[in-house]
Structures are given as C-alpha cells and as structure tokens.
Design a protein around this motif. Structure first.
Motif, PDB file in Angstrom:
ATOM      1  N   GLN A 103       6.886  61.464 -40.622  1.00  0.00           N
ATOM      2  CA  GLN A 103       7.694  60.811 -39.600  1.00  0.00           C
ATOM      3  C   GLN A 103       9.174  61.038 -39.909  1.00  0.00           C
ATOM      4  OE1 GLN A 103       5.347  56.895 -39.709  1.00  0.00           O
ATOM      5  NE2 GLN A 103       5.929  57.072 -37.549  1.00  0.00           N
ATOM      6  N   GLY A 104       9.888  61.579 -38.950  1.00  0.00           N
ATOM      7  CA  GLY A 104      11.271  61.972 -39.129  1.00  0.00           C
ATOM      8  C   GLY A 104      11.445  63.478 -39.013  1.00  0.00           C
ATOM      9  N   TYR A 105      10.336  64.203 -39.160  1.00  0.00           N
ATOM     10  CA  TYR A 105      10.373  65.663 -38.994  1.00  0.00           C
ATOM     11  C   TYR A 105      10.853  66.017 -37.594  1.00  0.00           C
ATOM     12  CZ  TYR A 105       8.459  70.485 -38.948  1.00  0.00           C
ATOM     13  OH  TYR A 105       8.282  71.846 -38.857  1.00  0.00           O
ATOM     14  N   HIS A 106      10.467  65.201 -36.624  1.00  0.00           N
ATOM     15  CA  HIS A 106      10.875  65.473 -35.238  1.00  0.00           C
ATOM     16  C   HIS A 106      12.389  65.347 -35.071  1.00  0.00           C
ATOM     17  CE1 HIS A 106      10.808  61.088 -35.259  1.00  0.00           C
ATOM     18  NE2 HIS A 106      11.426  61.074 -34.086  1.00  0.00           N
ATOM     19  N   ASP A 107      13.038  64.506 -35.917  1.00  0.00           N
ATOM     20  CA  ASP A 107      14.492  64.380 -35.839  1.00  0.00           C
ATOM     21  C   ASP A 107      15.174  65.685 -36.243  1.00  0.00           C
ATOM     22  OD1 ASP A 107      14.659  61.596 -35.086  1.00  0.00           O
ATOM     23  OD2 ASP A 107      13.991  61.114 -37.110  1.00  0.00           O
ATOM     24  N   VAL A 108      14.630  66.339 -37.273  1.00  0.00           N
ATOM     25  CA  VAL A 108      15.178  67.624 -37.717  1.00  0.00           C
ATOM     26  C   VAL A 108      14.975  68.681 -36.639  1.00  0.00           C
ATOM     27  CG1 VAL A 108      15.056  69.413 -39.490  1.00  0.00           C
ATOM     28  CG2 VAL A 108      14.661  67.017 -40.116  1.00  0.00           C
ATOM     29  N   CYS A 109      13.750  68.759 -36.134  1.00  0.00           N
ATOM     30  CA  CYS A 109      13.426  69.762 -35.110  1.00  0.00           C
ATOM     31  C   CYS A 109      14.245  69.559 -33.843  1.00  0.00           C
ATOM     32  CB  CYS A 109      11.937  69.716 -34.791  1.00  0.00           C
ATOM     33  SG  CYS A 109      10.872  70.163 -36.186  1.00  0.00           S
ATOM     34  N   GLN A 110      14.547  68.308 -33.545  1.00  0.00           N
ATOM     35  CA  GLN A 110      15.334  67.991 -32.351  1.00  0.00           C
ATOM     36  C   GLN A 110      16.707  68.653 -32.409  1.00  0.00           C
ATOM     37  OE1 GLN A 110      15.474  63.746 -31.124  1.00  0.00           O
ATOM     38  NE2 GLN A 110      17.664  63.887 -31.519  1.00  0.00           N
ATOM     39  N   VAL A 111      17.328  68.650 -33.584  1.00  0.00           N
ATOM     40  CA  VAL A 111      18.667  69.253 -33.720  1.00  0.00           C
ATOM     41  C   VAL A 111      18.588  70.765 -33.507  1.00  0.00           C
ATOM     42  CG1 VAL A 111      20.628  69.609 -35.256  1.00  0.00           C
ATOM     43  CG2 VAL A 111      19.402  67.422 -35.291  1.00  0.00           C
ATOM     44  N   LEU A 112      17.588  71.404 -34.127  1.00  0.00           N
ATOM     45  CA  LEU A 112      17.462  72.854 -33.961  1.00  0.00           C
ATOM     46  C   LEU A 112      17.138  73.218 -32.518  1.00  0.00           C
ATOM     47  CD1 LEU A 112      17.286  72.599 -37.127  1.00  0.00           C
ATOM     48  CD2 LEU A 112      15.975  74.715 -37.037  1.00  0.00           C
ATOM     49  N   LEU A 113      16.357  72.373 -31.853  1.00  0.00           N
ATOM     50  CA  LEU A 113      16.033  72.632 -30.448  1.00  0.00           C
ATOM     51  C   LEU A 113      17.291  72.597 -29.583  1.00  0.00           C
ATOM     52  CD1 LEU A 113      13.082  71.321 -28.375  1.00  0.00           C
ATOM     53  CD2 LEU A 113      15.388  70.838 -27.562  1.00  0.00           C
ATOM     54  N   LEU A 114      18.183  71.668 -29.857  1.00  0.00           N
ATOM     55  CA  LEU A 114      19.392  71.531 -29.048  1.00  0.00           C
ATOM     56  C   LEU A 114      20.388  72.655 -29.286  1.00  0.00           C
ATOM     57  CD1 LEU A 114      19.963  67.673 -29.352  1.00  0.00           C
ATOM     58  CD2 LEU A 114      19.136  68.929 -27.351  1.00  0.00           C
ATOM     59  N   VAL A 115      20.324  73.276 -30.463  1.00  0.00           N
ATOM     60  CA  VAL A 115      21.288  74.336 -30.791  1.00  0.00           C
ATOM     61  C   VAL A 115      20.753  75.721 -30.464  1.00  0.00           C
ATOM     62  CG1 VAL A 115      22.513  75.483 -32.685  1.00  0.00           C
ATOM     63  CG2 VAL A 115      22.436  72.982 -32.575  1.00  0.00           C
ATOM     64  N   LEU A 116      19.528  76.013 -30.865  1.00  0.00           N
ATOM     65  CA  LEU A 116      19.020  77.382 -30.795  1.00  0.00           C
ATOM     66  C   LEU A 116      18.338  77.685 -29.462  1.00  0.00           C
ATOM     67  CD1 LEU A 116      17.449  77.681 -34.372  1.00  0.00           C
ATOM     68  CD2 LEU A 116      19.704  78.459 -33.596  1.00  0.00           C
ATOM     69  N   PRO A 117      18.391  78.930 -29.028  1.00  0.00           N
ATOM     70  CA  PRO A 117      17.659  79.328 -27.819  1.00  0.00           C
ATOM     71  C   PRO A 117      16.158  79.292 -28.082  1.00  0.00           C
ATOM     72  CG  PRO A 117      18.609  81.247 -28.893  1.00  0.00           C
ATOM     73  CD  PRO A 117      19.160  80.062 -29.609  1.00  0.00           C
ATOM     74  N   ARG A 118      15.389  79.182 -27.037  1.00  0.00           N
ATOM     75  CA  ARG A 118      13.942  78.997 -27.148  1.00  0.00           C
ATOM     76  C   ARG A 118      13.270  80.062 -28.019  1.00  0.00           C
ATOM     77  NH1 ARG A 118      10.311  76.358 -23.708  1.00  0.00           N
ATOM     78  NH2 ARG A 118      12.012  76.072 -22.194  1.00  0.00           N
ATOM     79  N   ASP A 119      13.673  81.318 -27.885  1.00  0.00           N
ATOM     80  CA  ASP A 119      12.968  82.393 -28.589  1.00  0.00           C
ATOM     81  C   ASP A 119      13.226  82.403 -30.098  1.00  0.00           C
ATOM     82  OD1 ASP A 119      15.632  83.105 -27.967  1.00  0.00           O
ATOM     83  OD2 ASP A 119      15.201  85.211 -28.362  1.00  0.00           O
ATOM     84  N   LEU A 120      14.216  81.629 -30.576  1.00  0.00           N
ATOM     85  CA  LEU A 120      14.512  81.589 -32.006  1.00  0.00           C
ATOM     86  C   LEU A 120      14.029  80.313 -32.689  1.00  0.00           C
ATOM     87  CD1 LEU A 120      18.185  82.980 -32.110  1.00  0.00           C
ATOM     88  CD2 LEU A 120      16.039  84.212 -32.518  1.00  0.00           C
ATOM     89  N   ARG A 121      13.624  79.342 -31.903  1.00  0.00           N
ATOM     90  CA  ARG A 121      13.345  78.018 -32.466  1.00  0.00           C
ATOM     91  C   ARG A 121      12.150  77.986 -33.411  1.00  0.00           C
ATOM     92  NH1 ARG A 121      13.665  74.961 -26.640  1.00  0.00           N
ATOM     93  NH2 ARG A 121      15.916  75.235 -26.265  1.00  0.00           N
ATOM     94  N   ALA A 122      11.004  78.487 -32.976  1.00  0.00           N
ATOM     95  CA  ALA A 122       9.778  78.342 -33.767  1.00  0.00           C
ATOM     96  C   ALA A 122       9.902  79.026 -35.123  1.00  0.00           C
ATOM     97  CB  ALA A 122       8.578  78.893 -32.997  1.00  0.00           C
ATOM     98  N   LEU A 123      10.474  80.219 -35.146  1.00  0.00           N
ATOM     99  CA  LEU A 123      10.624  80.933 -36.407  1.00  0.00           C
ATOM    100  C   LEU A 123      11.620  80.213 -37.312  1.00  0.00           C
ATOM    101  CD1 LEU A 123       9.903  83.297 -38.183  1.00  0.00           C
ATOM    102  CD2 LEU A 123      11.604  84.688 -36.967  1.00  0.00           C
TER     103      LEU A 123
END
Length: 390
Positions: A139-159
């Motif tokens: 719990q809290g992992y989603h907070d980290v992923c949320q920041v990367l989602l807001l910054v990076l374009p879709r095609d770079l996020r998962a990697l």
C-alpha cells in the motif's frame, strides 16, 4: 504569464517552470543544459542538474531525463498484451488503493478526467505486476506510480515503473517488509554522527516513523505536485539510500522543535508528519552534503544490509543504469532465498531455546567421558547448567 506557467505555480502536472519574480533567472540556460545532457545521455551531468536548484524545472524536461536516469533504454518494451497474462494475487488491493488516488493533485481535472486517470493508473500497476508476478504489491505503491503516470507519456510508463520496481524498490516488494525495516536503522546511525544530542533525545523512538516516506519516495505525504515532482528529480538521480539521507536531514532541520518534547509518543507523532513549510531545495542540498560527509559505508547498520539489497546494488549509479530487468529478478530471487534461510534459522533458534535444558542435558551426557578425563571442566559445566535453568 502563460497558462502552463500558472499551472506550475498551482502544482498542476505537465507544466514548465515557475516564472515568479527572480525565480526564472538562469532558467533558459539550465533548460539548455538539461536538454543537451539528455541528447548526450550524460548521466553524470543529469545527476548534477537534478540535485541543483529547481531540478529538471518542468515536466517536458522530466519526460526526457527520467527515462535516461532509470535506464529505460536498456530493456526493450514488451510488445505482447498484458491483459492475457495470469491475474496477479494483489489486484484486488490495487483496485481499492487506486480508488483513493489523485487526492491532492491534479487539482484542475473534472471528475470524468480523474476517473480516466484512475483507469490508466490501475492498468499501469496491473501490467507491471502481471509481467513481474514475483513482485508483492504494498500500500503506497500506487502513490509512486501516480507520479510517473502524470509525468511520462503512456508508451514509457510501464517500462519505467518496472525498472523502478525491480531495480530500486525491490526491497519493498519482497514477500516480507523485513529488509525495509533493516534499512531504517541507518537513520539513527546518521543522527548519531551528525547530531549526537538529538540522537540521544530520540533514542527511545524506533525509526519506523520514516517507513511511509521511504516506501513511497515521499509520494504518500507530499501534497503539492510541484514539490513531489521536484523531489523525484533528486531521488531518481541518486542512489536508493539517498532517501534515508533526505529523511534524516528533515529530522535534523526540526532539531529545536523535537528537543522541546520528551514524550516518545508525541515525538513519534511529530516525526511521522512532514512539516508544511518544508523547503525542499534546502533539504536536497543539505542531504547531498550529509551524504558526502557520512557515506553509507561509514554507518554501522550498513554491514547488516544484504549485498543483494537495492541499497547496495544501486550504490554504483552508472552500473545501475545498465542493469536489466533480468538482473532485478536475479537479485530478487537471491533476497528471497536469504529471507527463507533467515526464517529457518530463527525458527531453529527459537526451538533450541525452548528446549535448551534437554539439549544441554544431551550435550553433557555425550561429553561425560571427556569430562571425566578433565575434572576442571565439571565446575564450569555445572555453572552453565545453573545459568541455563535459571
């Protein structure tokens, strides 16, 4: 002032730098340096720029710099569909946490736009977990992923999230949080050498107050988007252990406030909350100086950390950027074996202690012949027996 510049002031994602009076001095020159370093993929220059005032300045530059620092070009993106992969055991918890996401930012989205972002966040986390099923969600992992989602374009996020998870946050995604607790003990070690009086004052408090911030790279507690994006600049550009130095520096800056209180429960409460007026630029600069003055190898708790821990496998940053996801899996498996062995050893010691009298009686019986030949040992054994039974 342009629209996207106003966005930066209010903490809205996707915006360029703040242009308040005096703040924009040198911005164009620094932006040029960042762009040039990205073109050259100059890791050393990007690391230096990330910890300098204002970091990478804006999201358009973060989109270039973060993937380079994360080493995203080392691993090829996987073309197959993640939806067809087996369901991960933690997906139900992911859904619950995603529903609680985007609380503080972005603060200008409509409910429909926020719902769309939540779907994207859920898909991002689920994809990473399905592609790397060994990872245990926390719990809290989603907070980290949320920041990367807001910054990076879709095609770079998962990697990017996959590399962050396996190569930098791996200790937090093991079957147990035990390695995470071990690394927290670097905090009192740092306090001891940096401010002995404050260290003694806080000696009755375990460093568990820092667990949330270290787990989530401060994303769970920092409420302004501009602040967390700025802090991620530094954290992504530094070794994983740098977050410990940031936590410690925040504690050091609160010295006067903390010394006013002697109650451990109240101290824990204060330490668990980030001060609202936190000057991140100062904290990052001072944490960098603290790191240089007291490197992790100089701390006593460092020897207790596994060589497969992210704290040690990220110590050489250039080596980190060339590590692959396969390397991350290998480190993960090694850490799991170490944890399994530690658990077996704990149970063996627990069993031995519970049956210590019987085991010692057997030992005495087996050694009876030798003891007859060595009368001097009889008194020693008798004393040990009384000690164990007592």
């Amino acid at each position: 002032m342009a629209t996207d510049e106003r966005c930066q002031e209010s903490g809205i994602p996707g915006s360029p730098p703040d242009t308040k009076a005096g703040v924009n001095d040198g911005t164009d020159a620094k932006r040029a340096r960042i762009s040039a370093a990205c073109e050259r993929k100059d890791i050393d220059e990007l690391r230096s720029l990330a910890t300098a005032p204002r970091g990478f300045i804006s999201d358009d530059l973060r989109r270039k710099a973060w993937p380079i620092l994360l080493g995203s070009d080392v691993d090829a993106a996987t073309p197959d569909s993640w939806q067809d992969l087996p369901r991960h055991r933690d997906e139900d918890q992911v859904k619950l946490d995603v529903e609680r996401s985007f609380v503080y930012y972005p603060n200008d989205d409509t409910p429909v736009e926020l719902d769309k972002k939540k779907v994207e966040l859920s898909d991002l986390i689920t994809e990473v977990l399905r592609r790397h099923p060994c990872l245990c969600y926390f719990q809290g992992y989603h907070d980290v992923c949320q920041v990367l989602l807001l910054v990076l374009p879709r095609d770079l996020r998962a990697l990017a999230v996959s590399r962050l998870s396996l190569l930098r946050m791996r200790d937090f995604m093991l079957p147990t949080l035990a390695p995470s607790i071990v690394l927290l003990h670097l905090i009192p070690d740092l306090l001891r050498v940096a401010d002995y009086k404050l260290y003694q004052h806080l000696s009755q408090n375990e460093p568990y107050f820092a667990l949330s911030d270290t787990l989530t790279m401060f994303a769970h507690n920092v409420q302004r988007y501009s602040d967390i994006a700025r802090l991620f600049d530094a954290l992504i550009a530094r070794e994983q252990v740098f977050s410990i130095y940031v936590v410690t520096q925040i504690v050091l800056r609160r010295r006067a406030e903390l010394l006013e209180d002697d109650e451990p429960d109240m101290l824990h409460f204060k330490l668990s909350k980030l001060p609202p007026d936190l000057d991140l630029e100062v904290v990052i600069a001072e944490a960098t100086a603290l790191f240089e003055k007291y490197p992790p190898e100089s701390l006593r708790a460092w020897r207790n950390i596994s060589t497969a821990s992210v704290l040690k496998t990220t110590r050489d940053f250039k080596a980190l950027t060339s590590q692959t996801l396969q390397d991350g899996h290998a480190f993960f498996e090694r850490q799991v074996r170490e944890l399994q062995w530690a658990e077996r050893r704990r149970k063996m010691m627990q069993l031995a202690w519970a049956n210590r009298t019987l085991l010692f009686t057997i030992l005495v019986g087996v050694g009876a012949v030798y003891l007859r030949k060595s009368p001097v040992m009889v008194g020693t054994v008798a004393r040990l027996t009384r000690l164990i039974r007592g």
